[in-house]
Design an enzyme around this catalytic site. Structure first.
Site, mmCIF file in Angstrom:
data_model
loop_
_atom_site.group_PDB
_atom_site.id
_atom_site.type_symbol
_atom_site.label_atom_id
_atom_site.label_comp_id
_atom_site.label_asym_id
_atom_site.label_seq_id
_atom_site.Cartn_x
_atom_site.Cartn_y
_atom_site.Cartn_z
ATOM 1 N N TYR A 1 0.836 -1.206 0.000
ATOM 2 C CA TYR A 1 0.000 0.000 0.000
ATOM 3 C C TYR A 1 0.870 1.255 0.000
ATOM 4 O O TYR A 1 1.856 1.343 0.731
ATOM 5 C CB TYR A 1 -0.895 0.024 1.236
ATOM 6 C CG TYR A 1 -1.896 -1.111 1.275
ATOM 7 C CD1 TYR A 1 -3.066 -1.063 0.539
ATOM 8 C CD2 TYR A 1 -1.661 -2.235 2.079
ATOM 9 C CE1 TYR A 1 -3.979 -2.103 0.576
ATOM 10 C CE2 TYR A 1 -2.571 -3.280 2.120
ATOM 11 C CZ TYR A 1 -3.727 -3.210 1.365
ATOM 12 O OH TYR A 1 -4.626 -4.240 1.398
ATOM 13 N N LYS B 1 8.657 6.455 -5.825
ATOM 14 C CA LYS B 1 9.669 5.447 -5.525
ATOM 15 C C LYS B 1 9.280 4.048 -6.009
ATOM 16 O O LYS B 1 10.118 3.138 -6.024
ATOM 17 C CB LYS B 1 9.941 5.402 -4.017
ATOM 18 C CG LYS B 1 10.639 6.650 -3.481
ATOM 19 C CD LYS B 1 10.928 6.504 -1.994
ATOM 20 C CE LYS B 1 11.681 7.730 -1.457
ATOM 21 N NZ LYS B 1 11.984 7.591 -0.012
ATOM 22 N N ARG C 1 -6.853 1.185 -4.378
ATOM 23 C CA ARG C 1 -7.866 0.858 -3.373
ATOM 24 C C ARG C 1 -8.763 2.078 -3.181
ATOM 25 O O ARG C 1 -8.318 3.129 -2.711
ATOM 26 C CB ARG C 1 -7.235 0.465 -2.031
ATOM 27 C CG ARG C 1 -8.306 0.201 -0.963
ATOM 28 C CD ARG C 1 -7.778 -0.504 0.270
ATOM 29 N NE ARG C 1 -6.899 0.327 1.079
ATOM 30 C CZ ARG C 1 -6.455 -0.017 2.301
ATOM 31 N NH1 ARG C 1 -6.820 -1.180 2.821
ATOM 32 N NH2 ARG C 1 -5.649 0.781 2.967
ATOM 33 N N GLU D 1 -13.220 -7.959 5.789
ATOM 34 C CA GLU D 1 -12.767 -7.446 7.082
ATOM 35 C C GLU D 1 -13.895 -7.307 8.093
ATOM 36 O O GLU D 1 -13.843 -6.467 8.989
ATOM 37 C CB GLU D 1 -12.040 -6.113 6.888
ATOM 38 C CG GLU D 1 -12.694 -5.140 5.943
ATOM 39 C CD GLU D 1 -11.755 -3.999 5.550
ATOM 40 O OE1 GLU D 1 -10.924 -3.592 6.375
ATOM 41 O OE2 GLU D 1 -11.865 -3.531 4.409
ATOM 42 N N ASP E 1 -9.495 -4.366 10.984
ATOM 43 C CA ASP E 1 -10.919 -4.015 11.031
ATOM 44 C C ASP E 1 -11.750 -5.180 11.543
ATOM 45 O O ASP E 1 -12.715 -4.992 12.287
ATOM 46 C CB ASP E 1 -11.406 -3.593 9.643
ATOM 47 C CG ASP E 1 -11.012 -2.168 9.307
ATOM 48 O OD1 ASP E 1 -11.815 -1.263 9.524
ATOM 49 O OD2 ASP E 1 -9.879 -1.967 8.833
ATOM 50 N N ILE F 1 3.330 -2.793 4.126
ATOM 51 C CA ILE F 1 3.107 -1.357 4.275
ATOM 52 C C ILE F 1 4.397 -0.557 4.166
ATOM 53 O O ILE F 1 4.374 0.667 4.315
ATOM 54 C CB ILE F 1 2.423 -1.043 5.628
ATOM 55 C CG1 ILE F 1 3.220 -1.636 6.791
ATOM 56 C CG2 ILE F 1 0.993 -1.554 5.625
ATOM 57 C CD1 ILE F 1 2.673 -1.285 8.167
ATOM 58 N N HIS F 2 5.514 -1.247 3.890
ATOM 59 C CA HIS F 2 6.793 -0.542 3.790
ATOM 60 C C HIS F 2 7.706 -1.299 2.827
ATOM 61 O O HIS F 2 7.699 -2.547 2.813
ATOM 62 C CB HIS F 2 7.454 -0.445 5.172
ATOM 63 C CG HIS F 2 8.569 0.538 5.237
ATOM 64 N ND1 HIS F 2 9.862 0.216 4.859
ATOM 65 C CD2 HIS F 2 8.611 1.844 5.619
ATOM 66 C CE1 HIS F 2 10.640 1.268 5.012
ATOM 67 N NE2 HIS F 2 9.914 2.274 5.475
ATOM 68 N N ASP G 1 1.906 -40.092 -6.855
ATOM 69 C CA ASP G 1 0.507 -40.108 -7.255
ATOM 70 C C ASP G 1 0.136 -38.741 -7.826
ATOM 71 O O ASP G 1 0.962 -37.829 -7.882
ATOM 72 C CB ASP G 1 -0.401 -40.469 -6.077
ATOM 73 C CG ASP G 1 -0.182 -39.565 -4.871
ATOM 74 O OD1 ASP G 1 0.491 -38.528 -5.014
ATOM 75 O OD2 ASP G 1 -0.692 -39.893 -3.782
#
Length: 330
Positions: free
Chosen positions: A37, A48, A95, A160, A193, A259-260, A307
């Protein structure tokens, strides 16, 4: 025997994490090992992205953006996408805000009408609680990007809430078979959430979320969808991140939210077949093909009877390796 993991049972357990039978487009599988994100109003962070090497980037207008900045983010994302040269290996997703916010329609209109042709490549919708939610998004996308009815946009649905979990079977079915402008491909678990809604408390090992995580994977795999695991909030603790990523992979998740940028490498490695696994799988497939040409059915490979389930696991490993390498799946 697949010696690197010690026991055959554990070896098979590890192999199952690489299932790539999760696409409704024959012959195509897009790796989404790390789903990162980036706030849609932070141009510096968005710029970046080309150098991060993440499988999927999510330009965010929801939780990562303050209420009074959502309008700014809504317009900044298309402007930034027009300026960036994002590698083809990185999927571009946006999003939007959830349907309960009354912001979804405006988000979609701006993003779909203002973005360069072909972008975003997919949409992520939070707080999906029912098949009706998916249908509503489908109608909006069809209105603002009519061409999507001929080439549906991949949809990421974030589950969520308890109601979303209970309705997940209907959400999956509708998102795959009933929509025109979007096509459900990914189920994402929004753990924080979810815990807030049930009054739970997040623990270090996330043991309180095992049932929900396994339910997410079960529904996703039943409908041949990808499943993306929870966020590891402490982005500085890479040791714990590695452990949780491997755990999610063993559960059957195909990727994890991050997140990073520092989390990307650790997560993508956890969802990537090792060289030992690739060698094992390639050898097994070659032996299978050889025995088929000789008209033989069952055979042994590295001291074990082979198998169909093991053959499938081997093909999954090779297909995922090929997809990550940019080659066509077999």
């Amino acid at each position: 025997m697949f010696r690197v993991y010690g026991s055959w049972r554990h070896s098979l357990h590890c192999l199952r994490r690489f299932s790539t039978q999760t696409s409704h487009e024959a012959g195509r599988y897009r790796p989404r090992r790390a789903v990162m994100y980036v706030p849609g109003m932070d141009k510096r962070k968005m710029e970046k992205i080309p150098s991060v090497g993440v499988d999927t980037v999510v330009f965010d207008i929801e939780d990562g953006v303050a209420v009074d900045q959502k309008g700014t983010a809504r317009y900044m994302i298309p402007e930034t996408l027009a300026q960036l040269s994002i590698p083809a290996a990185t999927e571009v997703t946006v999003r939007v805000n959830g349907l309960d916010s009354n912001l979804t329609r405006e988000d979609l209109q701006v993003i779909l009408e203002k973005s360069p042709d072909g972008l975003p490549e997919a949409l992520m919708v939070p707080k999906v609680q029912s098949a009706e939610d998916v249908a509503e998004v489908d109608c909006m996308v069809g209105e603002f990007r009519p061409s999507a009815k001929h080439q549906p946009l991949p949809l990421f649905a974030i589950i969520e809430s308890p109601m979303g979990l209970l309705n997940l079977r209907d959400i999956c079915y509708h998102g795959i078979y009933k929509c025109e402008a979007v096509r459900l491909q990914v189920i994402v678990f929004g753990s924080d959430d979810y815990l807030a809604m049930i009054g739970g408390v997040r623990s270090e090992d996330a043991s309180e979320l095992v049932f929900v995580r396994q339910s997410i994977v079960t529904h996703a795999k039943a409908y041949q969808l990808q499943a993306i695991d929870l966020v590891h909030i402490d982005f500085k603790d890479l040791t714990s991140l590695k452990r949780q990523s491997q755990e999610g992979a063993w559960m059957g998740f195909t990727g994890k939210q991050v997140i990073h940028p520092t989390q990307v490498g650790v997560v993508q490695e956890a969802f990537t077949p090792t060289q030992d696994q690739i060698t094992w799988a390639t050898g097994l497939i070659e032996e299978f093909d050889k025995h088929q040409k000789l008209g033989k059915g069952a055979f042994t490979y590295q001291g074990r009877m082979i198998d169909k389930p093991l053959l499938l696991q081997a093909k999954n490993i090779v297909n995922l390796h090929n997809a990550i390498s940019g080659r066509t799946n077999s």
